[in-house]
Write an enzyme that holds these catalytic residues in place. Structure first.
Site, PDB file in Angstrom:
ATOM      1  CB  VAL A 184      -0.847   0.085   1.076  1.00 17.03           C
ATOM      2  CG1 VAL A 184      -1.808   1.322   1.098  1.00 17.03           C
ATOM      3  CG2 VAL A 184      -1.553  -1.359   1.502  1.00 17.03           C
ATOM      4  CB  CYS A 185       1.017   4.105   0.383  1.00 15.19           C
ATOM      5  SG  CYS A 185       1.466   6.078   0.519  1.00 15.19           S
ATOM      6  CB  THR A 186       6.060   4.790  -0.007  1.00 17.87           C
ATOM      7  OG1 THR A 186       5.521   5.243   1.292  1.00 17.87           O
ATOM      8  CG2 THR A 186       5.595   6.037  -0.919  1.00 17.87           C
TER       9      THR A 186
END
Length: 212
Positions: free
Chosen positions: A82-84
């Site tokens: 998720v995300c970075t």
């Protein structure tokens, strides 16, 4: 926490928070998360999910964490970020030749790990699933539940958590936000992004074969 809410409702499954030690982990926004297991005590998981956020910086050169991810990825049915969190997967050498996504501010950095950056909320490539920033984690988790247990299971969980997004504003993406707002976010985030880029390049360099 969004994907955790989804996966914890998957029938006949167990969802665990795993970390290098059993010490509580303080999130960037002040929430304290308590690991249920240490890496050393963890079994081989069917699904491994790597979160993102500023804490990703330190994990990219944490060999204990990277070794754990490599070992889990070797046998897991699915590896998700998720995300970075996808940058951590990249630092572990798990993105080469893959299509992947992350938060829009850091999307170009995926190329440093040999990945093809995709400006999409949810990206599947083989057994790899990456998602864009924060809220996209719920979308990705529901999409993965569909693949694990079918559409009915995904829809049941969607309704149980009342995931019915109806944003009041249309500024959730650079494609819809004003140019002024996008520039302001980029300017505010510039110091963090510079540090992140340096960390990514250092992690990518460590993956390259050493000259003899």
């Amino acid at each position: 926490t969004g994907p955790y809410e989804v996966f914890s409702r998957l029938p006949r499954s167990t969802t665990e928070l795993v970390s290098k030690t059993s010490d509580p982990v303080l999130s960037a926004t002040g929430m304290t998360l308590t690991p249920m297991r240490r890496f050393a005590d963890a079994p081989a998981y069917d699904v491994i999910v790597v979160p993102g956020g500023p804490g990703q910086q330190g994990l990219m050169d944490d060999e204990t964490t990277l070794d754990f991810l490599r070992a889990q990825a070797a046998t897991a049915r699915w590896v998700m970020s998720v995300c970075t969190g996808s940058l951590v997967l990249g630092a572990a050498g798990l993105l080469a030749g893959k299509r992947a996504t992350c938060h829009w501010l850091s999307l170009p950095l995926l190329a440093e790990f040999g990945a093809t950056p995709m400006a999409e909320r949810v990206v599947f490539d083989g057994t790899l699933l990456t998602t864009a920033g924060v809220s996209a984690g719920i979308d990705g988790a529901l999409a993965l539940v569909d693949r694990l247990a079918g559409r009915s299971a995904a829809e049941t969980i969607q309704l149980s958590i009342e995931y019915d997004p109806q944003p009041l504003y249309s500024a959730g993406s650079p494609a819809t936000a004003s140019a002024e707002l996008t520039t302001r976010i980029r300017t505010f985030s510039a110091p963090m992004l510079q540090s992140r880029a340096e960390g990514v390049r250092a992690a990518a360099a460590r993956l390259k074969p050493k000259e003899t």
